[in-house]
Design a protein around this motif. Structure first.
Motif, short mmCIF file in Angstrom:
data_model
loop_
_atom_site.label_atom_id
_atom_site.label_comp_id
_atom_site.label_asym_id
_atom_site.label_seq_id
_atom_site.Cartn_x
_atom_site.Cartn_y
_atom_site.Cartn_z
N VAL A 176 46.56 13.07 49.08
CA VAL A 176 47.38 12.44 47.77
C VAL A 176 48.52 11.53 48.33
CG1 VAL A 176 47.06 14.59 46.36
CG2 VAL A 176 49.03 14.44 48.10
N GLY A 177 48.58 11.36 49.70
CA GLY A 177 49.65 10.08 50.00
C GLY A 177 49.09 9.68 51.31
N ASP A 178 49.89 8.70 51.70
CA ASP A 178 49.31 8.15 53.21
C ASP A 178 50.66 7.99 53.95
OD1 ASP A 178 51.42 6.35 52.02
OD2 ASP A 178 50.30 4.58 52.46
N THR A 179 51.71 9.02 53.83
CA THR A 179 52.94 9.52 54.68
C THR A 179 52.68 11.24 54.67
OG1 THR A 179 54.47 9.48 52.82
CG2 THR A 179 53.96 7.43 54.09
N ASP A 180 53.83 11.45 55.36
CA ASP A 180 53.99 12.91 55.27
C ASP A 180 54.67 13.69 54.04
OD1 ASP A 180 53.11 13.18 57.82
OD2 ASP A 180 54.98 13.08 58.97
N ARG B 200 46.03 8.20 45.94
CA ARG B 200 46.68 7.30 46.74
C ARG B 200 47.05 6.12 45.76
NH1 ARG B 200 45.14 3.54 51.71
NH2 ARG B 200 47.15 3.14 52.58
N LEU B 201 48.21 5.54 45.77
CA LEU B 201 48.83 4.72 44.88
C LEU B 201 48.44 3.12 45.37
CD1 LEU B 201 52.22 6.30 44.01
CD2 LEU B 201 50.32 6.56 42.98
N GLY C 222 51.60 11.04 44.24
CA GLY C 222 50.96 10.19 45.03
C GLY C 222 51.88 9.25 45.96
N GLU C 223 51.38 8.51 47.04
CA GLU C 223 52.19 7.62 47.69
C GLU C 223 51.55 6.52 48.03
OE1 GLU C 223 55.01 6.18 48.06
OE2 GLU C 223 55.77 8.21 48.46
N GLY C 224 51.96 5.20 48.25
CA GLY C 224 51.05 4.28 48.89
C GLY C 224 51.82 2.86 48.34
N PRO C 225 51.12 1.85 48.60
CA PRO C 225 51.75 0.67 48.92
C PRO C 225 52.18 0.04 47.46
CG PRO C 225 49.55 0.19 49.61
CD PRO C 225 49.91 1.88 49.57
N TYR C 226 51.46 0.56 46.34
CA TYR C 226 51.69 0.05 44.88
C TYR C 226 52.66 0.98 44.50
CZ TYR C 226 49.86 -2.13 40.71
OH TYR C 226 49.71 -2.87 39.76
#
Length: 265
Positions: free
Chosen positions: A254-258, A169-170, A197-201
């Motif tokens: 690995v991410g916080d979305t789909d 997660r970023l 990855g995915e995330g707010p950063y």
């Protein structure tokens, strides 16, 4: 072994069942619902009469500590994040800061209940021991393990580019920015860094100086469930940012979305 989890995220349910581990979903509807969670866990523990309990992540930690205190069943706590480091504090502002401080106090006041702690890194053990005033000798470091037998054996290829892969997660505290800066200091044109990855950063990472980045290659991929297969396509893999959560609400993949983003450097 029995695993109890409180919140309606069932990402690892199939994996646990396939491993023959008994799962108990305590079905907390609210984000916190500590009193309800405590009562349901206490009822379950009295039924199962375990020899020892292990808790992971803040909300589960607090409820399980109260059950341990009530029943006298020994509890082992876990550290998986640098929860009270400078970066984490800097992320908070306004009411979020005071909420963070409140949970910090609750964590500190109840941190004497576990008889032992497990940390996934020495640095995380040191940081939490200082923040919570825990005897460092009570913390054992067990690095986050992975079954290497499920990964393909790497074979040297006749390719001109050596690829490094990292995923997670970023978030700022995961260290991706430091990884990118270090990578860009390499005075070589035959290496490539791939981050899944995915995330707010993500936006902050994309804005970093990118001396070697091929922007035309940037793409979004479907979320990788079989990371072992994906790892077989790369020469070197960094597992340091992968986190799974047993009992404390959301699961971190690995991410916080789909979708899972892919960054190329």
């Amino acid at each position: 072994m029995h695993v109890a989890y409180f919140y309606p995220r069932h990402d690892l349910k199939e994996a646990y069942e396939n491993a023959g581990i008994d799962l108990h979903f305590l079905d907390l509807g609210g984000r916190y619902s500590f009193v309800t969670g405590y009562r349901r866990l206490l009822k379950l523990v009295r039924e199962l009469q375990p020899d020892v309990m292990v808790s992971s992540l803040m909300r589960a930690n607090l409820m399980t500590r109260m059950v341990s205190l009530r029943t006298g069943i020994p509890l082992v706590g876990t550290f998986v994040n640098d929860s009270y480091g400078d970066i984490r504090i800097e992320e908070k502002s306004g009411s979020g800061y005071w909420k963070f401080k409140s949970f910090w106090l609750l964590d500190k006041w109840t941190s004497g209940i576990p008889v032992k702690w497990i940390s996934n890194a020495n640095s995380i053990a040191d940081s939490n021991a200082m923040a919570l005033r825990i005897d460092r000798d009570k913390i054992v470091t067990v690095y986050r393990g992975r079954d290497v037998s499920v990964f393909p054996v790497w074979k040297q290829r006749n390719e001109k580019v050596f690829r490094f892969m990292s995923y997670g997660r970023l978030l700022e505290r995961k260290g991706f920015a430091e990884l990118i800066r270090a990578f860009n200091r390499l005075e070589r044109d035959d290496v490539e860094l791939v981050i899944y990855g995915e995330g707010p950063y993500r936006g902050a990472l994309e804005s970093l100086p990118q001396s070697r980045r091929d922007t035309e290659k940037k793409s979004l991929l479907q979320r990788h469930r079989n990371t072992e297969k994906e790892e077989g396509r790369h020469e070197a893999v960094d597992h340091s940012s992968v986190v799974t959560k047993d009992m404390g609400g959301s699961f971190e993949d690995v991410g916080d979305t789909d979708r899972s983003g892919k960054l190329l450097y």
